[in-house]
Design a protein around this motif. Structure first.
Motif, PDB file in Angstrom:
ATOM      1  N   ALA A 167      85.853 -10.690  11.935  1.00 44.88           N
ATOM      2  CA  ALA A 167      87.033 -10.833  11.080  1.00 44.88           C
ATOM      3  C   ALA A 167      88.319 -10.749  11.904  1.00 44.88           C
ATOM      4  O   ALA A 167      89.274 -11.508  11.671  1.00 44.88           O
ATOM      5  CB  ALA A 167      87.026  -9.747  10.003  1.00 44.88           C
ATOM      6  N   PHE A 168      88.335  -9.826  12.863  1.00 49.34           N
ATOM      7  CA  PHE A 168      89.510  -9.708  13.735  1.00 49.34           C
ATOM      8  C   PHE A 168      89.696 -10.975  14.553  1.00 49.34           C
ATOM      9  O   PHE A 168      90.835 -11.463  14.717  1.00 49.34           O
ATOM     10  CB  PHE A 168      89.357  -8.509  14.670  1.00 49.34           C
ATOM     11  N   TRP A 180      91.080 -13.716  12.342  1.00 54.47           N
ATOM     12  CA  TRP A 180      92.498 -13.439  12.080  1.00 54.47           C
ATOM     13  C   TRP A 180      93.352 -13.736  13.304  1.00 54.47           C
ATOM     14  O   TRP A 180      94.433 -14.330  13.194  1.00 54.47           O
ATOM     15  CB  TRP A 180      92.660 -11.966  11.687  1.00 54.47           C
ATOM     16  N   PHE A 181      92.872 -13.353  14.469  1.00 57.58           N
ATOM     17  CA  PHE A 181      93.628 -13.544  15.709  1.00 57.58           C
ATOM     18  C   PHE A 181      93.849 -15.026  15.993  1.00 57.58           C
ATOM     19  O   PHE A 181      94.973 -15.461  16.238  1.00 57.58           O
ATOM     20  CB  PHE A 181      92.886 -12.880  16.873  1.00 57.58           C
ATOM     21  N   HIS A 184      93.584 -17.485  13.963  1.00 57.05           N
ATOM     22  CA  HIS A 184      94.349 -18.104  12.884  1.00 57.05           C
ATOM     23  C   HIS A 184      95.852 -17.978  13.120  1.00 57.05           C
ATOM     24  O   HIS A 184      96.630 -18.849  12.702  1.00 57.05           O
ATOM     25  CB  HIS A 184      93.972 -17.456  11.547  1.00 57.05           C
ATOM     26  N   ASN A 185      96.264 -16.914  13.783  1.00 61.33           N
ATOM     27  CA  ASN A 185      97.680 -16.654  14.021  1.00 61.33           C
ATOM     28  C   ASN A 185      98.154 -17.075  15.406  1.00 61.33           C
ATOM     29  O   ASN A 185      99.305 -16.802  15.772  1.00 61.33           O
ATOM     30  CB  ASN A 185      97.967 -15.155  13.815  1.00 61.33           C
ATOM     31  N   MET A 241      88.505 -20.500  16.063  1.00 64.86           N
ATOM     32  CA  MET A 241      88.406 -19.845  14.766  1.00 64.86           C
ATOM     33  C   MET A 241      87.188 -20.353  14.002  1.00 64.86           C
ATOM     34  O   MET A 241      86.443 -19.568  13.391  1.00 64.86           O
ATOM     35  CB  MET A 241      89.676 -20.089  13.945  1.00 64.86           C
TER      36      MET A 241
END
Length: 203
Positions: free
Chosen positions: A92-93, A96-97, A99-100, A110
């Protein structure tokens, strides 16, 4: 084993679940309440599987079977649960990473992380089913057997996994399937699927 062999297994699991629906609903509610503590969620899952295994053998144990599995497999369920929490949190991290991150390679990475996370979930699903069907109750052996089932029967296991993911997805988004006993249904389905592959491999 062909992919179409998954459909009779799906129907058989649904019939088993429906015939014992009241027990399965109670087991699902108890498992859900215990899982809210997070710490007890692995033991609750193993409890669900214990009574589901009984049901696949024609014995309706319900809450009694659940409690037997909850207590009896506490030692094996905790490391399995901790490992899964760690892996899924890490995935999940990573999602998220990436994605940003504003970089051309971020999107493929991703997608890769999402794919690895999905593979991990499916692998764990079949591994838990193998754990309850193998003679020696060791996680290492269950992980090997779970991977073997997936590799030997890719089409069959893909359809079973898709059905489980759809059901769990609906449960998470609407909560209603949780209260109707969807978690025991997935356990029955997984056990029936692995039992079918075992019969196929032995024939």
């Amino acid at each position: 084993m062909s992919a179409k062999a998954a459909f009779p297994v799906l129907w058989d699991a649904l019939k088993l679940w429906w015939e014992d629906w009241s027990n399965q609903m109670l087991v699902a509610l108890i498992a859900l309440l215990l899982s809210l503590s997070v710490v007890l969620y692995p033991a609750a899952i193993f409890g669900v599987y214990e009574q589901a295994l009984d049901l696949t053998h024609g014995v309706r144990t319900g809450i009694v079977g659940f409690w037997k599995g909850f207590k009896g497999h506490l030692r094996q369920s905790l490391p399995w649960g901790l490992l899964n929490l760690f892996v899924l949190a890490l995935q999940a991290f990573n999602v998220w990473f990436y994605h940003n991150v504003d970089h051309p390679i971020a999107l493929p990475l991703m997608i890769l992380m999402l794919g690895l996370g999905l593979f991990w979930l499916v692998w764990q699903f079949f591994s838990v089913n193998c754990f309850f069907l193998q003679e020696e109750k060791k996680l290492i052996i269950a992980w090997k057997n779970g991977l073997a089932v997936m590799l030997l029967h890719p089409g069959f296991t893909a359809l079973i996994a898709l059905a489980v993911l759809i059901l769990l997805g609906l449960s998470v988004t609407t909560f209603i399937p949780f209260f109707l006993g969807s978690v025991p249904l997935t356990a029955i389905l997984g056990l029936r699927a692995v039992q079918t592959t075992i019969k196929q491999d032995e024939s």
